[in-house]
Design a protein around this motif. Structure first.
Motif, PDB file in Angstrom:
ATOM      1  N   LEU A  39      30.242   1.778-112.892  1.00  0.00           N
ATOM      2  CA  LEU A  39      30.056   3.306-112.078  1.00  0.00           C
ATOM      3  C   LEU A  39      29.984   2.755-110.727  1.00  0.00           C
ATOM      4  CD1 LEU A  39      27.130   5.077-114.755  1.00  0.00           C
ATOM      5  CD2 LEU A  39      29.992   5.677-114.424  1.00  0.00           C
ATOM      6  N   GLN A  40      29.750   4.704-109.946  1.00  0.00           N
ATOM      7  CA  GLN A  40      29.519   4.227-108.456  1.00  0.00           C
ATOM      8  C   GLN A  40      28.127   5.147-108.426  1.00  0.00           C
ATOM      9  OE1 GLN A  40      31.295   3.348-106.223  1.00  0.00           O
ATOM     10  NE2 GLN A  40      32.729   2.207-108.182  1.00  0.00           N
ATOM     11  N   PRO A  41      27.317   4.828-107.378  1.00  0.00           N
ATOM     12  CA  PRO A  41      26.025   5.705-107.744  1.00  0.00           C
ATOM     13  C   PRO A  41      26.535   7.220-107.149  1.00  0.00           C
ATOM     14  CG  PRO A  41      26.128   3.924-106.083  1.00  0.00           C
ATOM     15  CD  PRO A  41      27.814   4.091-106.642  1.00  0.00           C
ATOM     16  N   ALA A  42      27.768   7.881-106.931  1.00  0.00           N
ATOM     17  CA  ALA A  42      27.844   9.301-106.776  1.00  0.00           C
ATOM     18  C   ALA A  42      27.696   9.773-108.798  1.00  0.00           C
ATOM     19  CB  ALA A  42      29.255   9.980-106.375  1.00  0.00           C
ATOM     20  N   PHE A  52      22.074   5.086-102.680  1.00  0.00           N
ATOM     21  CA  PHE A  52      22.723   6.713-102.698  1.00  0.00           C
ATOM     22  C   PHE A  52      22.652   7.356-101.874  1.00  0.00           C
ATOM     23  CE2 PHE A  52      20.711   4.777-106.626  1.00  0.00           C
ATOM     24  CZ  PHE A  52      21.942   5.535-107.722  1.00  0.00           C
ATOM     25  N   ALA A  53      21.936   7.661-100.558  1.00  0.00           N
ATOM     26  CA  ALA A  53      22.448   8.044 -99.404  1.00  0.00           C
ATOM     27  C   ALA A  53      23.945   8.401 -99.083  1.00  0.00           C
ATOM     28  CB  ALA A  53      21.620   7.973 -98.516  1.00  0.00           C
ATOM     29  N   PRO A  54      24.024   9.817 -99.112  1.00  0.00           N
ATOM     30  CA  PRO A  54      23.989  10.398 -98.513  1.00  0.00           C
ATOM     31  C   PRO A  54      23.865  11.665 -99.685  1.00  0.00           C
ATOM     32  CG  PRO A  54      26.130  11.249 -97.653  1.00  0.00           C
ATOM     33  CD  PRO A  54      26.180   9.496 -98.460  1.00  0.00           C
ATOM     34  N   HIS A  55      24.121  11.499-100.428  1.00  0.00           N
ATOM     35  CA  HIS A  55      24.375  11.788-102.384  1.00  0.00           C
ATOM     36  C   HIS A  55      23.129  11.253-103.361  1.00  0.00           C
ATOM     37  CE1 HIS A  55      27.444  14.040-100.168  1.00  0.00           C
ATOM     38  NE2 HIS A  55      28.223  12.888 -99.806  1.00  0.00           N
ATOM     39  N   PRO A  79      12.115  12.632 -97.280  1.00  0.00           N
ATOM     40  CA  PRO A  79      12.024  13.857 -97.515  1.00  0.00           C
ATOM     41  C   PRO A  79      12.356  13.913 -98.653  1.00  0.00           C
ATOM     42  CG  PRO A  79      14.223  13.113 -96.467  1.00  0.00           C
ATOM     43  CD  PRO A  79      13.317  11.920 -95.582  1.00  0.00           C
ATOM     44  N   VAL A  80      13.411  13.611 -99.424  1.00  0.00           N
ATOM     45  CA  VAL A  80      14.318  14.068-101.067  1.00  0.00           C
ATOM     46  C   VAL A  80      12.734  14.182-102.195  1.00  0.00           C
ATOM     47  CG1 VAL A  80      15.275  12.852-103.196  1.00  0.00           C
ATOM     48  CG2 VAL A  80      15.795  12.784-101.093  1.00  0.00           C
TER      49      VAL A  80
END
Length: 399
Positions: free
Chosen positions: A282-285, A312-315, A364-365
């Motif tokens: 899988l990919q982080p997204a 994972f940034a920015p998603h 800030p997440v």
């Protein structure tokens, strides 16, 4: 070696519920399990909140069908393991090549502590049956015998990553055709040793913990047990209601930065998550939700946040820490959270992060603060990061 490993069911007992349905109801109602110490004999009663299982040993023993002199660690283990097996609908476990891979960190220490209190007062006192099951492996063997599991029995003890590592080892047993089924997870009871030890580390909060909040001041200890039932592809086809999901990826790393702290950059955390993603293809997204390690300490939350940002940034996926409800159950945490996360994949559940109000300055997440189900969660992740940088991540996939 590439055979899929499926999650056929799961069981949990912890500070928010005596069973998995009870735990889900506690999440829905926003009812964390932290309270004053009730069952553990400790000088810290009224000082540090804990998430105890709401039953004494006599009640647990009656439910587990085991003698009352057995350690609380084993009683919790048996209750959760039996719930996990019963949830599969697979019938008599004796008809399968079954294994039991169980994690813990305290063994029968809850009973040993009682023995030495009496023994130190008078060497003629103290009951020897309180110490014969002191070591961690004895707890596993007691429950395996009670469950009728004979083909493979192993104990994992790698601090806070223990329960997750039990799932990895169990998956390898199935992929190597050593067994067809593995009950995998962990158990731990509260003890004076662990409460005193974490107090010495100065990472206990005197208020209910606030993982990933900028005002976080430490963790709350908890106790409990959680197991999933891992099954081979052939057994999965026999499940009356089908599998929950697939254990599609996992990885363990050790950055060995410090005896008890994670590296400030979250190196081990990052490598564990990336390794689990790589194994799953899988990919982080693709990850829709992460059940964070999220203990509520300054170091742990900061290092995990930096690792997630790097990967994972920015998603970012949706994130939360169920330890805000259950407390940190140490060797049981990876097992308990594996059950919660596997069920999240099956039912589209996102768990709330209790008491979150202020985002961290360095990340800030904001973790989600409400319970929901029926979400589209094709792939989810569970993180368990332990002492000495022993870090583990699991990926569960709906398909």
């Amino acid at each position: 070696m590439s055979e899929p490993v499926w999650i056929a069911g799961g069981g949990v007992i912890c500070g928010i519920g005596a069973s998995l349905p009870d735990c889900l109801e506690a999440f829905r109602r926003m009812q964390p399990g932290m309270d004053d110490v009730q069952y553990l004999h400790t000088a810290h009663r009224g000082v540090f909140p804990v998430a105890e299982v709401k039953a004494d040993n006599a009640a647990l023993a009656a439910r587990a069908g085991m003698p009352a002199h057995i350690s609380r660690t084993a009683l919790l283990s048996k209750i959760a393991a039996r719930e996990a097996w019963d949830s599969t609908g697979l019938g008599n476990i004796a008809q399968y090549r079954a294994g039991f891979v169980s994690a813990n960190t305290v063994g029968g220490m809850d009973k040993t502590e009682d023995f030495f209190a009496a023994y130190l007062q008078d060497p003629r006192k103290g009951r020897l049956q309180q110490v014969v099951h002191h070591e961690c492996g004895s707890v596993t063997e007691l429950v395996a015998d009670s469950m009728g599991i004979r083909h493979h029995v192993s104990t994992i003890s790698t601090a806070c990553s223990s329960g997750a590592n039990a799932l990895m080892y169990g998956a390898r047993l199935i992929r190597n055709n050593i067994v067809d089924i593995v009950l995998a997870g962990g158990t731990d009871a509260l003890t004076r040793f662990t409460l005193n030890g974490f107090n010495t580390l100065m990472i206990l909060d005197q208020q209910p913990c606030r993982p990933f909040d900028d005002t976080r001041a430490g963790l709350n200890l908890g106790e409990g047990a959680g197991y999933v039932v891992l099954v081979s592809d052939a057994v999965a086809k026999r499940l009356p209601n089908g599998p929950w999901c697939r254990l599609s990826g996992y990885a363990n790393t050790s950055d060995a930065y410090h005896q008890t702290a994670s590296s400030p950059e979250g190196t081990g955390n990052y490598l564990a998550m990336k390794g689990a993603l790589d194994m799953s293809g899988l990919q982080p997204a693709d990850i829709a939700y992460i059940n964070l390690h999220g203990t509520g300490t300054q170091n742990n939350d900061s290092s995990e946040a930096k690792a997630i940002e790097r990967l994972f940034a920015p998603h970012y996926p949706v994130v939360s820490s169920t330890k805000s409800f259950t407390g940190h159950t140490l060797g049981a945490s990876g097992g308990i959270e594996a059950v919660f996360t596997a069920l999240a994949a099956q039912q589209g559940i996102i768990y709330p992060n209790a008491r979150f109000t202020t985002p961290m300055k360095e990340w800030p997440v904001a973790p989600v603060t409400t319970f929901s189900s029926g979400n589209r969660l094709a792939h989810v992740m569970s993180n368990s990061f332990g002492f000495a940088g022993n870090c583990s991540s699991l990926v569960f996939s709906k398909e």
